[in-house]
Design a protein around this motif. Structure first.
Motif, PDB file in Angstrom:
ATOM      1  N   VAL A 192       0.868  -1.182   0.000  1.00 36.49           N
ATOM      2  CA  VAL A 192       0.000   0.000   0.000  1.00 36.49           C
ATOM      3  C   VAL A 192       0.907   1.235   0.000  1.00 36.49           C
ATOM      4  O   VAL A 192       1.570   1.535   0.990  1.00 36.49           O
ATOM      5  CB  VAL A 192      -0.940   0.013   1.224  1.00 36.49           C
ATOM      6  CG1 VAL A 192      -1.814   1.265   1.203  1.00 36.49           C
ATOM      7  CG2 VAL A 192      -1.800  -1.248   1.239  1.00 36.49           C
ATOM      8  N   TRP A 193       0.936   1.938  -1.127  1.00 37.43           N
ATOM      9  CA  TRP A 193       1.867   3.056  -1.307  1.00 37.43           C
ATOM     10  C   TRP A 193       1.301   4.398  -0.857  1.00 37.43           C
ATOM     11  O   TRP A 193       2.055   5.293  -0.463  1.00 37.43           O
ATOM     12  CB  TRP A 193       2.264   3.188  -2.777  1.00 37.43           C
ATOM     13  CG  TRP A 193       3.123   2.100  -3.332  1.00 37.43           C
ATOM     14  CD1 TRP A 193       2.781   1.195  -4.303  1.00 37.43           C
ATOM     15  CD2 TRP A 193       4.483   1.794  -2.988  1.00 37.43           C
ATOM     16  NE1 TRP A 193       3.825   0.352  -4.586  1.00 37.43           N
ATOM     17  CE2 TRP A 193       4.894   0.705  -3.791  1.00 37.43           C
ATOM     18  CE3 TRP A 193       5.388   2.336  -2.082  1.00 37.43           C
ATOM     19  CZ2 TRP A 193       6.166   0.151  -3.714  1.00 37.43           C
ATOM     20  CZ3 TRP A 193       6.659   1.791  -2.007  1.00 37.43           C
ATOM     21  CH2 TRP A 193       7.047   0.713  -2.808  1.00 37.43           C
ATOM     22  N   SER A 194      -0.015   4.564  -0.944  1.00 38.37           N
ATOM     23  CA  SER A 194      -0.575   5.901  -0.685  1.00 38.37           C
ATOM     24  C   SER A 194      -1.977   5.804  -0.114  1.00 38.37           C
ATOM     25  O   SER A 194      -2.720   4.859  -0.415  1.00 38.37           O
ATOM     26  CB  SER A 194      -0.602   6.701  -1.996  1.00 38.37           C
ATOM     27  OG  SER A 194      -0.998   8.026  -1.771  1.00 38.37           O
ATOM     28  N   LEU A 195      -2.322   6.801   0.719  1.00 40.09           N
ATOM     29  CA  LEU A 195      -3.623   6.823   1.399  1.00 40.09           C
ATOM     30  C   LEU A 195      -4.231   8.223   1.376  1.00 40.09           C
ATOM     31  O   LEU A 195      -3.512   9.222   1.354  1.00 40.09           O
ATOM     32  CB  LEU A 195      -3.463   6.399   2.865  1.00 40.09           C
ATOM     33  CG  LEU A 195      -3.097   4.951   3.163  1.00 40.09           C
ATOM     34  CD1 LEU A 195      -2.640   4.828   4.607  1.00 40.09           C
ATOM     35  CD2 LEU A 195      -4.280   4.024   2.892  1.00 40.09           C
ATOM     36  N   ALA A 196      -5.553   8.268   1.415  1.00 45.56           N
ATOM     37  CA  ALA A 196      -6.295   9.512   1.635  1.00 45.56           C
ATOM     38  C   ALA A 196      -7.535   9.154   2.449  1.00 45.56           C
ATOM     39  O   ALA A 196      -8.029   8.024   2.389  1.00 45.56           O
ATOM     40  CB  ALA A 196      -6.682  10.162   0.313  1.00 45.56           C
ATOM     41  N   VAL A 197      -8.056  10.120   3.212  1.00 55.31           N
ATOM     42  CA  VAL A 197      -9.211   9.873   4.081  1.00 55.31           C
ATOM     43  C   VAL A 197     -10.193  11.033   3.959  1.00 55.31           C
ATOM     44  O   VAL A 197      -9.798  12.199   4.051  1.00 55.31           O
ATOM     45  CB  VAL A 197      -8.791   9.718   5.564  1.00 55.31           C
ATOM     46  CG1 VAL A 197      -9.992   9.373   6.424  1.00 55.31           C
ATOM     47  CG2 VAL A 197      -7.717   8.657   5.715  1.00 55.31           C
ATOM     48  N   THR A 198     -11.471  10.719   3.778  1.00 53.00           N
ATOM     49  CA  THR A 198     -12.500  11.752   3.698  1.00 53.00           C
ATOM     50  C   THR A 198     -13.020  12.072   5.107  1.00 53.00           C
ATOM     51  O   THR A 198     -12.752  11.346   6.067  1.00 53.00           O
ATOM     52  CB  THR A 198     -13.675  11.291   2.820  1.00 53.00           C
ATOM     53  OG1 THR A 198     -14.300  10.167   3.453  1.00 53.00           O
ATOM     54  CG2 THR A 198     -13.203  10.897   1.431  1.00 53.00           C
ATOM     55  N   ASP A 199     -13.807  13.142   5.196  1.00 55.42           N
ATOM     56  CA  ASP A 199     -14.363  13.545   6.493  1.00 55.42           C
ATOM     57  C   ASP A 199     -15.330  12.512   7.061  1.00 55.42           C
ATOM     58  O   ASP A 199     -15.514  12.430   8.279  1.00 55.42           O
ATOM     59  CB  ASP A 199     -15.075  14.900   6.362  1.00 55.42           C
ATOM     60  CG  ASP A 199     -14.088  16.042   6.160  1.00 55.42           C
ATOM     61  OD1 ASP A 199     -12.887  15.839   6.430  1.00 55.42           O
ATOM     62  OD2 ASP A 199     -14.517  17.131   5.724  1.00 55.42           O
ATOM     63  N   ASP A 200     -15.993  11.730   6.179  1.00 55.92           N
ATOM     64  CA  ASP A 200     -16.923  10.706   6.683  1.00 55.92           C
ATOM     65  C   ASP A 200     -16.209   9.371   6.931  1.00 55.92           C
ATOM     66  O   ASP A 200     -16.842   8.337   7.074  1.00 55.92           O
ATOM     67  CB  ASP A 200     -18.103  10.525   5.726  1.00 55.92           C
ATOM     68  CG  ASP A 200     -17.678   9.981   4.360  1.00 55.92           C
ATOM     69  OD1 ASP A 200     -16.469   9.721   4.163  1.00 55.92           O
ATOM     70  OD2 ASP A 200     -18.555   9.821   3.485  1.00 55.92           O
TER      71      ASP A 200
END
Length: 671
Positions: A192-200
């Motif tokens: 897993v090279w990259s991550l992003a997270v939303t407000d929900d």
């Protein structure tokens, strides 16, 4: 009358690939780390340009993060480095629990920094006004942590590693969810090279299978998986309204997925593949977004800015922060600055240029600034540790001899700005520590004539930017990065100019007239009379008569020069265009295109290395106040060698491409 132009195309720079980026959204600063572990700080408020450069001699850089205009990095040396952006050096080093560190993330509201290590530890630090203080270490996990990010609340951390994404509760230090990615084959691990997270709390991951995955962070379950790319996804980022996710990687296609409501009056959403674009030919390692402008970068070294709609693509080449070219007109010598050397060339009409010498600093040091006096008798070069001044003599048909000259002082003269006076009697430097030193060269031993302290005197509020000297030696002008401009006259404070909203990108003082010409990052051009201490009539007229085509250009002005025989001509240049302004010309409608200024039809085009071509005279052809020359690509310098000769130095895109490794993925369409 015509001008002969020496077109230099042998200024060859190795493309320095980009490893990682971090965006300071509130101050609109973009930190870019390159393969040699140098860091560039780009000002992206108006037209993007390099604001400052930090030499890469403090260890590797694997991750960058901002907090309130403070910059942090992590690397294989196993520590978190905070940088002093005034002195361009590490401000402090903070050891982590063990082993190399691969990723970093900051939560602004919590004032906390998290770093992930080779051995599977997450280190939490608290950020105070003047310090970074160790807080805790989370439970150890198996294997390297490749990427890390916070959720919006700051209560949870999400990490990516081999085959696994973990959700950590910061207060307890324990993992609350372990999300398994699966494998393509049993023997081939998924990274897993990259991550992003939303407000929900939707977690978005990009991995080595080329899959973009969506997870419910609250429940710890998979929501959707898309085979987005043919190879590793190295970078994922969210739009500011969190309605679009962008991903890219070894397969350099930049794909986007939009969040679409399935039915009216329902809360259920689905991520649907949207537009895709091919901007780079090689691996794209990082993505950041600001106000619908997507910045992408990777192995090719270009920083690309794209948006849609409207369809926009601008690529900023991997070049050094200007100035990197200087001239000694009296001897027709050209100085070229490289990251680790300085070269002097003799320009000869009708002949190939002759390389006189190449100066190199001690190993592991980079050249921050270099300049040569107009008579070619003085050479000054600075690294991050010191200034070196040499007496230069040309003997026996272009045989140079360098003699080191000592400047008596106890303080460091390491500098980032160097300027010689036209009469070769004075050297002015802007030190990394913020002092402006005026050195007298008109004696047997150079001596310190004046020292100005613009920051201590509250004239400046930021790093030193540019320095300009008048040809009569009377005025010294300096600017900082926040557009404060100070003038000293005969060694004493003279005046300050009004502060403009954006940064100065280039400045020069017109010989004979003492008119200070300023170019700003929004393409405004101003002319200020130093003798009369006010803006000129032409400058005031210009403010309401710019061609629209000029104001929307994508590159800042980096060079300003003058026609030595016609005081009404100002010549400005950027990456691809030379703008010739005739102050006696007519202003036309701002909607009109800037007329082209072309070479005479009977003249041949410039050849590859240092050859000459005639350039039609602006004063003979000009009817409009503005003319443009658009024959260049990656133009790094345009200046006057004499009253009849100009020098243009460019780096061709093909020469950059030649030095890149072969592209791994076959491409059939580009944006």
């Amino acid at each position: 009358m015509a001008r002969q132009v020496h077109t230099v195309r042998f200024y060859s720079l190795e493309p320095n690939s980009i490893k990682c980026m971090s965006l300071d959204k509130s101050n609109k600063l973009l930190a870019v780390s390159r393969e040699d572990n140098s860091i560039e700080i780009w000002d992206i408020n108006y037209t993007p340009h390099i604001q400052i450069s930090i030499s890469g001699t403090f260890g590797t850089i694997e991750g960058l993060a901002w907090f309130n205009k403070r910059l942090f990095s992590v690397g294989l040396q196993g520590s978190i480095i905070e940088y002093d952006l005034r002195k361009l050096t590490p401000k402090s080093l903070h050891p982590i629990s063990s082993s190399p560190c691969w990723c970093i993330a900051v939560h602004e509201s919590n004032k906390q920094l998290a770093a992930g290590t080779e051995d599977g530890y997450i280190n939490i630090f608290d950020i105070y006004d003047e310090d970074l203080v160790y807080n805790k270490v989370m439970d150890k996990q198996e294997g390297r942590i490749y990427c890390i990010t916070w959720d919006s609340s700051g209560k949870y951390l999400i990490t990516g590693s081999t085959d696994t994404i973990r959700v950590w509760k910061v207060s307890t230090g324990h993992a609350v969810h372990r999300l398994l990615t699966g494998r393509e084959t049993n023997r081939k691990e998924t990274i897993v090279w990259s991550l992003a997270v939303t407000d929900d709390f939707t977690i978005i991951s990009g991995d080595s299978r080329g899959k973009l995955c969506f997870w419910d962070g609250n429940a710890g379950v998979s929501v959707a998986t898309y085979q987005s790319h043919k190879a590793d996804i190295l970078a994922v980022c969210l739009s500011e309204d969190q309605s679009i996710v962008y991903c890219t990687g070894v397969d350099p296609l930049i794909a986007s997925y939009e969040r679409v409501k399935m039915r009216e009056n329902e809360e259920h959403f689905k991520w649907v593949k949207s537009i895709q674009r091919v901007i780079h030919d090689h691996d794209v390692r990082c993505l950041v977004i600001l106000q619908n402008k997507l910045f992408s970068a990777g192995v090719d070294g270009y920083l690309a800015l794209s948006s849609y709609p409207p369809k926009v693509l601008i690529k900023y080449p991997p070049l050094l922060q200007p100035p990197c070219v200087e001239l000694a007109p009296e001897l027709s010598i050209m100085l070229l600055r490289y990251p680790k050397s300085v070269a002097l060339w003799k320009l000869q009409i009708g002949k190939n240029p002759l390389k006189l010498l190449e100066w190199k600093p001690p190993p592991d040091l980079r050249v921050k600034a270099a300049s040569i006096s107009s008579n070619g008798q003085w050479l000054a070069c600075s690294t991050q540790d010191r200034l070196r001044l040499y007496s230069l003599k040309i003997i026996d048909e272009n045989q140079p001899k360098l003699t080191k000259v000592k400047i008596p002082t106890k303080k460091s003269l390491a500098c980032k700005t160097i300027a010689f006076s036209v009469d070769n009697k004075t050297l002015v430097i802007g030190t990394i520590e913020g002092r402006i030193c005026v050195i007298d060269l008109d004696s047997s031993t150079p001596s310190m004539k004046y020292v100005f302290h613009p920051n201590k005197d509250n004239h400046f509020q930021d790093n030193l930017g540019h320095i300009a000297l008048s040809s009569d030696g009377k005025y010294i002008v300096a600017s900082d990065l926040s557009s404060h401009i100070v003038v000293w006259c005969d060694g004493k404070f003279y005046c300050k100019l009004p502060v403009y909203k954006c940064a100065v990108t280039s400045m020069a003082i017109q010989p004979g007239k003492n008119h200070l010409v300023l170019a700003y990052s929004d393409h405004q051009i101003m002319e200020y009379s130093l003798d009369r201490m006010k803006y000129t009539k032409f400058s005031r007229q210009l403010q309401s008569n710019y061609p629209k085509e000029w104001l929307v250009r994508n590159f800042v002005v980096h060079s300003i020069t003058f026609d030595l025989k016609n005081p009404d001509i100002i010549i400005l240049s950027d990456d691809s265009t030379v703008l010739v302004i005739n102050k006696k010309g007519e202003f036309h409608s701002s909607k009109n295109k800037i007329p082209r200024l072309e070479a005479n039809k009977t003249l041949s085009s410039p050849t590859r290395d240092g050859s000459d071509s005639n350039l039609g005279s602006p004063e003979r052809q000009a009817v409009s106040a503005f003319h443009a020359i658009k024959r260049y690509k990656h133009l790094v310098y345009f200046g006057a060698l004499s009253d009849s000769e100009m020098v243009a130095v460019e780096v061709s895109p093909s020469s950059i491409k030649e030095k890149l490794p072969p592209s791994k993925v076959k491409l059939f369409g580009k944006m």
